[in-house]
Design an enzyme around this catalytic site. Structure first.
Site, PDB file in Angstrom:
ATOM      1  CD  GLU A  90       1.269   4.239   4.683  1.00  0.00           C
ATOM      2  OE1 GLU A  90       0.227   4.892   4.706  1.00  0.00           O
ATOM      3  OE2 GLU A  90       1.696   3.707   3.655  1.00  0.00           O
ATOM      4  CE  LYS A 146      -6.746   1.562   0.374  1.00  0.00           C
ATOM      5  NZ  LYS A 146      -5.283   1.378   0.297  1.00  0.00           N
ATOM      6  CD1 TRP A 203      -9.890   9.576   9.447  1.00  0.00           C
ATOM      7  CD2 TRP A 203     -10.025  11.688   8.726  1.00  0.00           C
ATOM      8  NE1 TRP A 203      -8.611  10.061   9.329  1.00  0.00           N
ATOM      9  CE2 TRP A 203      -8.664  11.364   8.894  1.00  0.00           C
ATOM     10  CE3 TRP A 203     -10.349  12.963   8.285  1.00  0.00           C
ATOM     11  CZ2 TRP A 203      -7.637  12.261   8.621  1.00  0.00           C
ATOM     12  CZ3 TRP A 203      -9.325  13.860   8.020  1.00  0.00           C
ATOM     13  CH2 TRP A 203      -7.987  13.497   8.190  1.00  0.00           C
ATOM     14  CG  ASN A 243     -17.228  11.397   3.181  1.00  0.00           C
ATOM     15  OD1 ASN A 243     -16.380  12.052   3.782  1.00  0.00           O
ATOM     16  ND2 ASN A 243     -16.933  10.610   2.166  1.00  0.00           N
ATOM     17  N   GLY A 244     -17.673  14.722   4.153  1.00  0.00           N
ATOM     18  CA  GLY A 244     -17.300  15.958   3.469  1.00  0.00           C
ATOM     19  C   GLY A 244     -17.193  17.098   4.463  1.00  0.00           C
ATOM     20  NE  ARG A 275     -14.981   5.463   3.031  1.00  0.00           N
ATOM     21  CZ  ARG A 275     -15.095   5.819   1.756  1.00  0.00           C
ATOM     22  NH1 ARG A 275     -15.125   4.909   0.824  1.00  0.00           N
ATOM     23  NH2 ARG A 275     -15.174   7.081   1.415  1.00  0.00           N
ATOM     24  CG  HIS A 321      25.452  18.286   0.708  1.00  0.00           C
ATOM     25  ND1 HIS A 321      26.588  19.021   0.473  1.00  0.00           N
ATOM     26  CD2 HIS A 321      25.443  17.294  -0.222  1.00  0.00           C
ATOM     27  CE1 HIS A 321      27.217  18.519  -0.581  1.00  0.00           C
ATOM     28  NE2 HIS A 321      26.543  17.467  -1.012  1.00  0.00           N
ATOM     29  CE  LYS A 347       3.021   1.931   1.973  1.00  0.00           C
ATOM     30  NZ  LYS A 347       2.337   2.359   0.775  1.00  0.00           N
ATOM     31  CB  CYS A 362     -17.065   9.832   6.640  1.00  0.00           C
ATOM     32  SG  CYS A 362     -16.436  11.234   7.563  1.00  0.00           S
ATOM     33  CD  GLU A 406       5.090   3.431  -1.600  1.00  0.00           C
ATOM     34  OE1 GLU A 406       4.934   4.653  -1.533  1.00  0.00           O
ATOM     35  OE2 GLU A 406       4.254   2.617  -1.174  1.00  0.00           O
TER      36      GLU A 406
HETATM   37  C1  F6R Z   1      -0.052   5.214   1.509  1.00  0.00           C
HETATM   38  C2  F6R Z   1      -1.284   5.480   0.792  1.00  0.00           C
HETATM   39  C3  F6R Z   1      -1.573   6.889   0.420  1.00  0.00           C
HETATM   40  C4  F6R Z   1      -2.348   6.935  -0.906  1.00  0.00           C
HETATM   41  C5  F6R Z   1      -2.788   8.381  -1.177  1.00  0.00           C
HETATM   42  C6  F6R Z   1      -3.491   8.506  -2.504  1.00  0.00           C
HETATM   43  O1  F6R Z   1       0.128   3.860   1.728  1.00  0.00           O
HETATM   44  O2  F6R Z   1      -2.065   4.613   0.547  1.00  0.00           O
HETATM   45  O3  F6R Z   1      -0.419   7.653   0.372  1.00  0.00           O
HETATM   46  O4  F6R Z   1      -1.526   6.463  -1.923  1.00  0.00           O
HETATM   47  O5  F6R Z   1      -3.637   8.820  -0.159  1.00  0.00           O
HETATM   48  O6  F6R Z   1      -4.630   7.721  -2.542  1.00  0.00           O
HETATM   49  P1  F6R Z   1      -5.300   7.301  -3.908  1.00  0.00           P
HETATM   50  O7  F6R Z   1      -4.347   6.413  -4.614  1.00  0.00           O
HETATM   51  O8  F6R Z   1      -6.561   6.619  -3.516  1.00  0.00           O
HETATM   52  O9  F6R Z   1      -5.530   8.577  -4.663  1.00  0.00           O
END
Ligand code: F6R
Length: 613
Positions: A493, A608, A76, A100-101, A27, A509, A490, A2, A486
């Site tokens: 997502e 985010k 969110w 938020n929370g 976010r 396997h 990417k 949020c 990674e």
């Molecule tokens: C993927 C991504 C997430 C963040 C994860 C941790 O692209 O951005 O996997 O890496 O949510 O977020 P932070 O780094 O803010 O703790």
């Protein structure tokens, strides 16, 4: 998660709030809403599911008398579906608030305050609005006292902005765990969930701390201690990000801009800390006590979530045999509840772009409870993880707006390399030559990132075969497997293609059963010591008619016809291929999602800053 913005001052509050909400869109959210006063002094609450762009015309339709106070929220969903009635602000009597929370005891509050029947939606926040209104009515409309009483009975995490209908200029704020920042200028007082929303108005901000109540008015911003209700001081911090860093600069998406920024963000991260070929953390307050602790530690635990975890894994893998003590990496949401041994000879390294990720924060608390020392590698200044850690290394990447992390990942890798090199050096596990060599390679990586970016046009041409697939695989061995984790995250997502990263030797396997004609398999091959084994695994998938994209160091030999597409990266030290490989895999993800016409910067269901468990 949020986004929150509140304003009381001279400016047009509608503009400040709506622009703030647009800035906070990054976010991740699914509905939004605002609250102002109408010309009769009554709350005017306007909400919408979907984007802020859908809310703006609804706000514009309302009567246009001057509005100077307001709150806005992007939601969110946690409790209750994505419905207009569940969007914030929530209103009850004289109270309108945004949150938020998660309030965990909302059901018992509903019972206690006999609210059943008077509620519109299914959210914990609506119950809090009703409870606060009852308390406010009962306590002679004393705002501070009522908020104090509320904080004594709610359990969970929260950042609330509150307006009272009979207090026309005031916005109140409280927080527990969920972040809030505030600022005042000659234009008025601002409160927001993060500093990106404040950048246009001020160069200074304050973190709203646990146990504070903030009262924001046109010409004042005052903090009170929640227990005594006496005034307390807000500590000021500088905002170093500029308005331009939060703009797209002609790029089609923030993600593409941020991919391109990686050379300069790497430079920003390493240059202040590399002096004459040696690593210097003096400006990060790594003091003599820290150095004594580094000499004494028996193990290192690296803890993070998602992309930050992948950056941590790279560091843990590379330095395992360099520091010569165990370095293990943990998923934060597991670490916080598992029975890993932690003691006062444990160093815990946390990585977090936002510095607010709840599972990483909980891991921090657990580590400290067990006597460990915590160093965090964080991008957002003044964030909770940064403030709660014993030491913090800021990555200086500038704001990362796209939900999918790119530049934050590469600077996290560089930061953990510098930190672990430094620790190895003070423990006499490596000599000056080793340190010089790491520093030299870090600087060379800036150029290597730029060279990898030159592959962009080639990558645009190859994504068609990926974007038309339902599934894809990344495979690698050793560090290349870690890079693959990674790459796969990417791709999945932002393109919504189910992508698995697999240790190449493990495929046969079971999982190789999923490889069929044209299944995209992206093989990462930069680790020379194990490249021949990886290339044999590539042959196995090719024999099953997979569509193979091989990302390979130019100095590794491979058979012609082994792959459908070959993307070569320049020869670099094996430990530093992480940088060009990151760029290539990010571009593959970006252009695949672009080809599918998806909302790249705000992928579905994602946020985010993940401030709930
Ligand atoms: C993927 C991504 C997430 C963040 C994860 C941790 O692209 O951005 O996997 O890496 O949510 O977020 P932070 O780094 O803010 O703790």
């Amino acid at each position: 998660m949020c986004g929150i913005i509140g304003f009381s001052g001279k400016l047009d509050a509608k503009k400040v709030i709506l622009e703030g909400l647009s800035t906070l869109e990054y976010r991740g959210y699914d509905s939004c809403g605002v609250c102002f006063f109408d010309p009769n002094g009554k709350f005017n609450i306007i909400k919408s599911t979907g984007k802020v762009s859908e809310l703006i015309p609804k706000v514009d339709k309302e009567e246009t008398s001057a509005v100077h106070v307001g709150i806005g929220h992007t939601r969110w969903a946690t409790h209750g579906g994505v419905l207009t009635e569940n969007a914030h602000p929530h209103h009850a009597g004289l109270v309108s608030l945004i949150h938020n929370g998660i309030i965990e005891n909302y059901l018992s509050l509903r019972e206690q305050f006999k609210l059943t029947g008077s509620l519109e939606g299914g959210t914990d926040t609506e119950i809090v609005a009703n409870v606060l209104n009852l308390i406010y009515e009962k306590n002679g409309h004393d705002a501070l006292l009522s908020i104090q009483m509320l904080t004594k009975i709610i359990k969970g995490t929260f950042a609330f902005l509150i307006m009272f209908e009979d207090r026309k200029e005031e916005i109140y704020a409280i927080k527990h765990v969920s972040p809030l920042v505030c600022a005042s200028s000659s234009d008025g007082a601002f409160i927001a969930s993060d500093i990106t929303a404040l950048i246009p108005y001020t160069k200074e901000f304050s973190v709203v701390e646990e146990g504070m109540v903030i009262c924001a008015k046109r010409d004042s911003l005052v903090a009170y201690d929640i227990d005594t209700l006496k005034k307390v001081t807000l500590k000021k911090e500088e905002i170093t990000w500029t308005i331009d860093t939060a703009k797209k600069d002609g790029y089609t998406h923030f993600m593409l801009k941020e991919i391109h920024e990686q050379g300069s963000s790497l430079d920003n991260t390493i240059r202040p800390r590399i002096v004459d070929g040696e690593i210097d953390f003096t400006n990060d307050n790594i003091d003599d006590e820290a150095i004594r602790f580094f000499k004494d530690i028996e193990k290192i635990q690296v803890v993070a979530c998602g992309t930050a975890l992948h950056a941590g894994k790279v560091g843990a893998n590379v330095y395992q045999d360099v520091i010569k003590i165990p370095i293990d990496d943990y998923i934060a949401s597991e670490y916080r509840y598992n029975n890993t041994l932690i003691n006062d000879k444990t160093l815990v390294i946390l990585l977090s772009q936002s510095g607010e990720t709840i599972d990483t924060l909980a891991s921090l608390e657990k580590a400290k409870e067990h006597g460990a020392k915590v160093i965090s590698i964080v991008n957002v200044k003044g964030s909770t993880i940064a403030r709660e850690s014993d030491y913090v290394i800021y990555t200086h990447a500038g704001p990362e707006i796209a939900v999918a992390s790119t530049k934050a990942y590469t600077v996290q890798v560089a930061s953990i390399y510098m930190l672990l090199t430094y620790i190895a050096y003070v423990r006499n596990a490596v000599d000056k030559n080793f340190v010089n060599n790491i520093c030299k390679n870090l600087f060379a990586s800036i150029e290597n990132i730029d060279k990898a970016l030159k592959k962009e046009e080639d990558i645009k041409m190859i994504v068609k075969n990926i974007s038309s697939s339902h599934d894809a695989f990344y495979i690698g061995r050793g560090l290349d497997y870690v890079f693959s984790l990674e790459g796969a995250l990417k791709l999945k997502e932002i393109s919504y293609i189910h992508t698995e990263a697999y240790a190449a030797g493990e495929l046969k396997h079971g999982t190789i059963a999923l490889i069929e004609e044209k299944t995209p398999v992206i093989a990462v091959c930069t680790q020379k010591n194990i490249s021949s084994k990886l290339l044999s695994n590539v042959k196995e998938v090719k024999a099953r008619d997979a569509y193979v994209i091989l990302i390979i160091s130019e100095d590794i030999e491979y058979e012609k016809d082994l792959a459908d597409i070959v993307i070569k990266i320049d020869k670099v030290d094996d430990r530093f291929s992480v940088f060009p490989v990151a760029v290539i895999t990010q571009l593959i993800a970006y252009y695949t999602a672009y080809d599918k016409g998806l909302d790249i910067d705000k992928p579905r269901n994602l946020a985010k800053s993940v401030t709930v468990e």
